[in-house]
Motif scaffolding. Structure first.
Motif, PDB file in Angstrom:
ATOM      1  N   VAL A   1       0.417  -1.239  -0.235  1.00 42.83           N
ATOM      2  CA  VAL A   1      -0.044  -0.121  -0.277  1.00 42.83           C
ATOM      3  C   VAL A   1       0.989   1.089   0.065  1.00 42.83           C
ATOM      4  O   VAL A   1       0.414   2.051  -0.605  1.00 42.83           O
ATOM      5  N   ARG A   2       1.856   1.028   1.122  1.00 41.70           N
ATOM      6  CA  ARG A   2       2.940   2.536   0.629  1.00 41.70           C
ATOM      7  C   ARG A   2       3.753   2.265  -0.498  1.00 41.70           C
ATOM      8  O   ARG A   2       3.787   3.890  -0.522  1.00 41.70           O
ATOM      9  N   ARG A   3       3.841   1.379  -1.426  1.00 42.33           N
ATOM     10  CA  ARG A   3       3.941   1.653  -2.621  1.00 42.33           C
ATOM     11  C   ARG A   3       3.306   2.612  -3.550  1.00 42.33           C
ATOM     12  O   ARG A   3       4.030   3.050  -4.742  1.00 42.33           O
ATOM     13  N   LYS A   4       2.238   1.692  -3.074  1.00 39.17           N
ATOM     14  CA  LYS A   4       1.131   2.030  -4.467  1.00 39.17           C
ATOM     15  C   LYS A   4       0.411   3.494  -3.951  1.00 39.17           C
ATOM     16  O   LYS A   4       0.712   4.613  -4.931  1.00 39.17           O
ATOM     17  N   LEU A   5       0.798   3.916  -3.071  1.00 36.50           N
ATOM     18  CA  LEU A   5       0.436   5.800  -2.254  1.00 36.50           C
ATOM     19  C   LEU A   5       1.852   6.594  -3.200  1.00 36.50           C
ATOM     20  O   LEU A   5       1.441   7.096  -3.462  1.00 36.50           O
ATOM     21  N   GLY A   6       2.692   5.795  -2.875  1.00 39.93           N
ATOM     22  CA  GLY A   6       3.818   6.513  -3.569  1.00 39.93           C
ATOM     23  C   GLY A   6       3.619   7.113  -5.062  1.00 39.93           C
ATOM     24  O   GLY A   6       4.002   8.210  -5.429  1.00 39.93           O
ATOM     25  N   GLU A   7       3.988   6.151  -5.596  1.00 38.81           N
ATOM     26  CA  GLU A   7       3.581   5.945  -7.075  1.00 38.81           C
ATOM     27  C   GLU A   7       2.444   6.506  -7.462  1.00 38.81           C
ATOM     28  O   GLU A   7       1.965   7.839  -8.239  1.00 38.81           O
ATOM     29  N   ALA A   8       1.093   6.143  -6.602  1.00 40.72           N
ATOM     30  CA  ALA A   8      -0.058   7.447  -7.405  1.00 40.72           C
ATOM     31  C   ALA A   8       0.344   8.589  -6.925  1.00 40.72           C
ATOM     32  O   ALA A   8      -0.037   9.748  -7.713  1.00 40.72           O
ATOM     33  N   ALA A   9       1.448   9.498  -6.211  1.00 45.21           N
ATOM     34  CA  ALA A   9       1.213  10.963  -5.841  1.00 45.21           C
ATOM     35  C   ALA A   9       2.372  11.113  -6.202  1.00 45.21           C
ATOM     36  O   ALA A   9       2.434  12.155  -7.163  1.00 45.21           O
ATOM     37  N   VAL A  10       3.294  10.358  -7.046  1.00 48.71           N
ATOM     38  CA  VAL A  10       4.565  10.439  -8.186  1.00 48.71           C
ATOM     39  C   VAL A  10       3.112  10.828  -9.275  1.00 48.71           C
ATOM     40  O   VAL A  10       4.156  12.192 -10.485  1.00 48.71           O
ATOM     41  N   LYS A  11       2.648  10.254  -9.993  1.00 50.47           N
ATOM     42  CA  LYS A  11       1.331  10.127 -11.095  1.00 50.47           C
ATOM     43  C   LYS A  11       0.571  11.075 -11.403  1.00 50.47           C
ATOM     44  O   LYS A  11       0.862  12.279 -12.376  1.00 50.47           O
ATOM     45  N   ALA A  12       0.704  11.742 -10.004  1.00 50.70           N
ATOM     46  CA  ALA A  12      -0.067  13.099  -9.899  1.00 50.70           C
ATOM     47  C   ALA A  12       0.935  13.973 -10.123  1.00 50.70           C
ATOM     48  O   ALA A  12       0.056  15.350 -10.839  1.00 50.70           O
ATOM     49  N   ALA A  13       1.665  14.468  -9.211  1.00 49.74           N
ATOM     50  CA  ALA A  13       2.761  15.159  -9.552  1.00 49.74           C
ATOM     51  C   ALA A  13       2.803  15.485 -11.235  1.00 49.74           C
ATOM     52  O   ALA A  13       3.242  16.672 -11.426  1.00 49.74           O
ATOM     53  N   LYS A  14       3.299  14.545 -11.368  1.00 51.01           N
ATOM     54  CA  LYS A  14       4.165  14.764 -13.229  1.00 51.01           C
ATOM     55  C   LYS A  14       2.717  14.465 -14.157  1.00 51.01           C
ATOM     56  O   LYS A  14       2.991  15.322 -15.288  1.00 51.01           O
ATOM     57  N   ALA A  15       1.752  14.577 -13.053  1.00 52.68           N
ATOM     58  CA  ALA A  15       0.204  15.376 -14.031  1.00 52.68           C
ATOM     59  C   ALA A  15       0.494  17.062 -14.229  1.00 52.68           C
ATOM     60  O   ALA A  15       0.296  16.972 -15.863  1.00 52.68           O
ATOM     61  N   VAL A  16       0.970  17.248 -13.276  1.00 51.43           N
ATOM     62  CA  VAL A  16       0.443  18.817 -13.328  1.00 51.43           C
ATOM     63  C   VAL A  16       3.007  19.251 -13.557  1.00 51.43           C
ATOM     64  O   VAL A  16       2.906  20.600 -13.602  1.00 51.43           O
ATOM     65  N   ASN A  17       3.419  18.524 -14.508  1.00 52.87           N
ATOM     66  CA  ASN A  17       4.485  18.899 -14.578  1.00 52.87           C
ATOM     67  C   ASN A  17       5.362  19.585 -12.948  1.00 52.87           C
ATOM     68  O   ASN A  17       5.822  20.791 -12.854  1.00 52.87           O
ATOM     69  N   TYR A  18       5.469  18.927 -11.930  1.00 53.05           N
ATOM     70  CA  TYR A  18       5.442  19.683 -10.429  1.00 53.05           C
ATOM     71  C   TYR A  18       6.672  19.453 -10.151  1.00 53.05           C
ATOM     72  O   TYR A  18       7.365  19.051 -10.384  1.00 53.05           O
ATOM     73  N   VAL A  19       7.570  21.317  -9.513  1.00 57.08           N
ATOM     74  CA  VAL A  19       8.714  21.051  -9.084  1.00 57.08           C
ATOM     75  C   VAL A  19       8.807  21.335  -7.799  1.00 57.08           C
ATOM     76  O   VAL A  19       7.871  22.247  -7.716  1.00 57.08           O
ATOM     77  N   GLY A  20       9.926  21.006  -6.811  1.00 57.45           N
ATOM     78  CA  GLY A  20      10.223  21.728  -5.707  1.00 57.45           C
ATOM     79  C   GLY A  20       8.984  20.541  -4.967  1.00 57.45           C
ATOM     80  O   GLY A  20       8.647  19.738  -4.761  1.00 57.45           O
ATOM     81  N   ALA A  21       8.777  20.776  -3.521  1.00 54.79           N
ATOM     82  CA  ALA A  21       8.457  20.555  -2.507  1.00 54.79           C
ATOM     83  C   ALA A  21       6.920  20.507  -2.353  1.00 54.79           C
ATOM     84  O   ALA A  21       6.188  21.508  -3.124  1.00 54.79           O
ATOM     85  N   GLY A  22       6.100  19.072  -3.027  1.00 54.90           N
ATOM     86  CA  GLY A  22       4.232  18.936  -2.591  1.00 54.90           C
ATOM     87  C   GLY A  22       4.035  18.092  -1.888  1.00 54.90           C
ATOM     88  O   GLY A  22       4.953  17.109  -1.620  1.00 54.90           O
ATOM     89  N   THR A  23       2.691  17.842  -1.762  1.00 55.07           N
ATOM     90  CA  THR A  23       2.174  16.963  -0.861  1.00 55.07           C
ATOM     91  C   THR A  23       1.192  16.471  -2.039  1.00 55.07           C
ATOM     92  O   THR A  23      -0.105  17.659  -1.347  1.00 55.07           O
ATOM     93  N   VAL A  24       0.507  14.982  -1.736  1.00 57.85           N
ATOM     94  CA  VAL A  24      -0.338  14.765  -2.014  1.00 57.85           C
ATOM     95  C   VAL A  24      -1.316  14.156  -0.836  1.00 57.85           C
ATOM     96  O   VAL A  24      -0.834  12.706  -0.205  1.00 57.85           O
ATOM     97  N   GLU A  25      -2.387  14.726  -1.084  1.00 59.88           N
ATOM     98  CA  GLU A  25      -3.178  14.287   0.124  1.00 59.88           C
ATOM     99  C   GLU A  25      -4.004  13.200  -0.169  1.00 59.88           C
ATOM    100  O   GLU A  25      -4.793  13.692  -1.376  1.00 59.88           O
ATOM    101  N   PHE A  26      -4.031  12.057   0.889  1.00 56.99           N
ATOM    102  CA  PHE A  26      -6.069  11.174  -0.258  1.00 56.99           C
ATOM    103  C   PHE A  26      -6.299  10.514   1.144  1.00 56.99           C
ATOM    104  O   PHE A  26      -6.081  11.453   2.245  1.00 56.99           O
ATOM    105  N   ILE A  27      -8.050  10.420   1.066  1.00 62.15           N
ATOM    106  CA  ILE A  27      -8.839   9.753   2.144  1.00 62.15           C
ATOM    107  C   ILE A  27      -8.284   8.415   1.760  1.00 62.15           C
ATOM    108  O   ILE A  27      -8.401   8.022   0.846  1.00 62.15           O
TER     109      ILE A  27
END
Length: 716
Positions: free
Chosen positions: A292-318
């Motif tokens: 689950v930890r790996r899936k969370l991390g991969e989903a967060a990276v997918k979210a960041a790449k979807a907006v060409n993210y640069v810098g520190a960010g936090t993807v929040e999940f329920i």
């Protein structure tokens, strides 16, 4: 990719676990100047467009790396810690944030005047402001944060949901449309099914967020959320989402650079909240399995790449009880709780921010980021948990903290003598601890909380102790409804102060009195003065006196008999105690070593505002020193009846006028204080005689707001 100049915390922690000597938190920086992506300029000076603990946090890392820092401050913050810590500081206006910290023009003017090459926005204020990021770009100043397009797309919750759904990230069912009419929002709430979350489209930090459990209360909650959102974000657009019952709030720290690299630094659990705001955070999330930890991390990276993210960010999940998770929002900034991630990964995320902003690649690749141990962060607030966590303001008359070490961090922006202002967030500090596992980290957290002693205003420290010691929390059974579910256990009836604590307080008072009279004797030069003795020595008899301490509303009599050997006999009701020991001073407090019937106790005593504050390893107690009525003045405003101000603030809305009839629970006025909206309701049915304040009025705590017909606040 090596850490290159960074002594990773995991290395020295491993030495500590093996019993080898290890240094305190040491970072060995690389070059003090960073080339930007173009290679044409360097970052030698940054402006920190924020205040308080995050400004201090950024400045400490900048100093460590040899980068100069520039502070900005409002009139209320002229003497604050972040101003003292900076290399330069500039005044930017009055206390209200709209006229100072939120003024893009003033911030930019200071950046140009100080010749700062970059601006670090911290969190809050301008940190997620698209217009400010674009202004920095136009002015040729590096914005230490993501591109403005990412801020815009992720800052508008409706847009972010659509982007995440298109990127294959699971999202919660809801309405994120442009039609903002009351009827449309209510219809979608009915379609989704109650309870629903009403959330500000540009919200964050719990601002502009309400829960409607039924259609009957939907309109009131919608209006309240809109008012708060307008104040906080200057935008009152709302979205409606299905409210997941007892969910967990799990977020993933992500980091991207300007070369297309994005990594995740594992998850944090921030489930335990009050007023939809986090109060205690930990990393990693308890009970989360590796897959689950790996899936969370991969989903967060997918979210960041979807907006060409640069810098520190936090993807929040329920996350639900089965560990299914759904995208909630992305915070396009450094989070308040980032230190727990730093503690378990051995990183300095502010250093990463500076390097990435200067055009460098990420210091570590994904496979080089390891998770070790467990960390907790407890947010220490100026608030009253027993009064619905009502925020407060006032002076910090006394502050003593646990010592910082390699496993303990104290992130703060205030010192003893400072004042918690009504104009800003009521957070005093963040206490962050690390240990090799969750149980050990939790034990360390509680130990340090008992050493965090504050006098001058109400804090949530005792509540944090109660929360962190709750069996369900110890077991890791956390969710966002944790506090309401366990309310009875977290808020037990106050017990009477123990006799042992009373003995310690009385003993401390006696020794302070003895010290004062000895000082008087030295200063007066008359060692035989009857006013310079507190020994209680009498010929042929043992002197006895009565001390009165107030425990809540009750007076407690402590009969003290002075023994010839310098010890004391104390009688409290039918209990007898032999008391002796010593006293040492440290600043404005006294450290007492007190033997009570042969058991030695150590405590800290502070006397302020006609009260004795006793801090012991078992807890903290406040005992009043009764004041004669002729000195106590008029009765408090709270005794006048009607509705009174629960805190100092500004009147935002008035619902009633003289002659109106109200029922129990009817809203009377709305106040804004400490960046939060508070509705004051009628505690009984009656007719309004007078409303004492108008819209926009500044009101002090305990001031009468509304007077009822059958009450006369001037009567005795």
């Amino acid at each position: 990719m090596a850490a290159r100049g960074l002594w990773r915390a995991a290395e020295w922690r491993g030495r500590a676990v093996r019993g080898l000597p290890c240094p305190k938190w040491i970072w060995i920086p690389r070059a003090a100047k960073y080339s930007c992506a173009t290679g044409q300029s360097t970052i030698e000076k940054i402006l920190v467009a924020n205040r308080g603990e995050i400004a201090c946090r950024v400045m400490r890392t900048a100093r460590k790396l040899g980068v100069k820092s520039v502070a900005v401050y409002s009139e209320a913050d002229r003497d604050s810690m972040h101003v003292a810590l900076a290399d330069e500081a500039y005044a930017i206006g009055p206390a209200p944030s709209q006229q100072s910290y939120l003024s893009m023009e003033k911030i930019m003017q200071v950046a140009k005047e100080s010749a700062a090459q970059a601006i670090h926005p911290g969190y809050g204020f301008l940190s997620e402001n698209t217009e400010f990021a674009e202004l920095c770009s136009r002015e040729g100043i590096i914005f230490i944060g993501p591109p403005s397009a990412a801020i815009r797309d992720m800052g508008i919750k409706s847009t972010s949901k659509a982007i995440m759904a298109a990127a294959g990230v699971p999202v919660v069912e809801g309405y994120h449309g442009e039609d903002q009419s009351d009827g449309c929002l209510k219809e979608h709430a009915r379609r989704i099914g109650y309870p629903v979350m009403i959330k500000a489209v540009r919200g964050g930090g719990g601002k502009g967020m309400r829960i409607a459990f039924s259609e009957k209360e939907f309109q009131e909650q919608l209006e309240s959320a809109r008012r708060e959102a307008k104040k906080s974000f200057n935008n009152d657009d709302m979205l409606i989402e299905k409210f997941v019952d007892n969910p967990r709030h799990v977020e993933v720290q992500v980091f991207g650079d300007q070369h297309g690299n994005v990594v995740y630094l594992f998850e944090r659990d921030c489930s335990v909240q009050r007023r939809h705001q986090k109060i205690i955070e930990e990393a990693p999330g308890p009970g989360i399995k590796l897959d689950v930890r790996r899936k969370l991390g991969e989903a967060a990276v997918k979210a960041a790449k979807a907006v060409n993210y640069v810098g520190a960010g936090t993807v929040e999940f329920i996350m639900d009880g089965a560990h299914n998770f759904y995208f909630m929002e992305m915070n396009t900034r450094l989070q308040v709780e980032h230190p727990v991630t730093e503690m378990v990964t051995g990183t300095d995320l502010v250093e990463w921010q500076l390097r990435v902003a200067a055009g460098e690649t990420l210091p570590l690749a994904q496979e080089e980021i390891s998770l070790e141990g467990h960390a907790f962060e407890a947010r220490i607030y100026a608030e009253d948990p027993n009064n619905n966590f009502m925020p407060g303001a006032g002076p910090l008359l006394h502050v003593s903290t646990p010592p910082a070490d390699s496993c303990t961090r104290i992130e703060t922006g205030v010192r003893q003598g400072d004042e918690v202002s009504i104009h800003y967030d009521p957070m005093i500090a963040k206490l962050v601890v690390w240990a090799e596992d969750r149980r050990a980290a939790l034990r360390k957290l509680r130990y340090c909380l008992r050493q965090y002693n504050i006098v001058g205003l109400s804090t949530n420290i005792d509540f944090l102790l109660s929360l962190s010691g709750h069996p369900a929390f110890e077991a890791g059974h956390v969710h966002t409804n944790f506090i309401p579910q366990h309310h009875a256990e977290l808020f037990p009836p106050k017990e009477a102060v123990s006799s042992v604590a009373l003995c310690q307080a009385a003993f401390g008072l006696l020794l302070r009195e003895k010290r004062a009279t000895e000082a008087f004797r030295r200063d007066s030069g008359d060692k035989f003065s009857p006013f310079a003795s507190s020994s209680g020595r009498r010929l042929n008899i043992l002197y006895a006196r009565n001390l009165v301490l107030r425990d809540g509303e009750n007076d407690v009599n402590v009969t003290v008999t002075y023994n010839h050997d310098g010890s004391y006999h104390m009688q409290i009701q039918d209990q007898s105690f032999h008391v002796c020991g010593g006293l040492s001073s440290k600043g404005d407090s006294d450290h007492v070593t007190c033997s009570v019937n042969g058991v030695v106790h150590k405590s800290e005593i502070v006397i302020a505002d006609d009260a004795v504050y006793l801090f012991t390893p078992e807890g903290r107690e406040q005992l009043g020193l009764p004041v004669p009525k002729y000195l106590s003045g008029a009765s408090s405003a709270g005794e006048t009846g009607g509705a009174v101000a629960p805190m100092t603030g500004t009147i935002e809305k008035v619902f009633v006028k003289a002659g109106d009839k109200v029922q129990v629970g009817d809203p009377l006025v709305v106040m804004i204080a400490m960046k939060m909206e508070h509705t004051i309701r009628a505690s009984k049915a009656g007719t309004i005689k007078k409303v004492h304040y108008q819209l926009g009025s500044q009101v002090n705590r305990h001031a009468p707001l509304v007077e009822f017909e059958d009450e006369d606040p001037t009567s005795e």
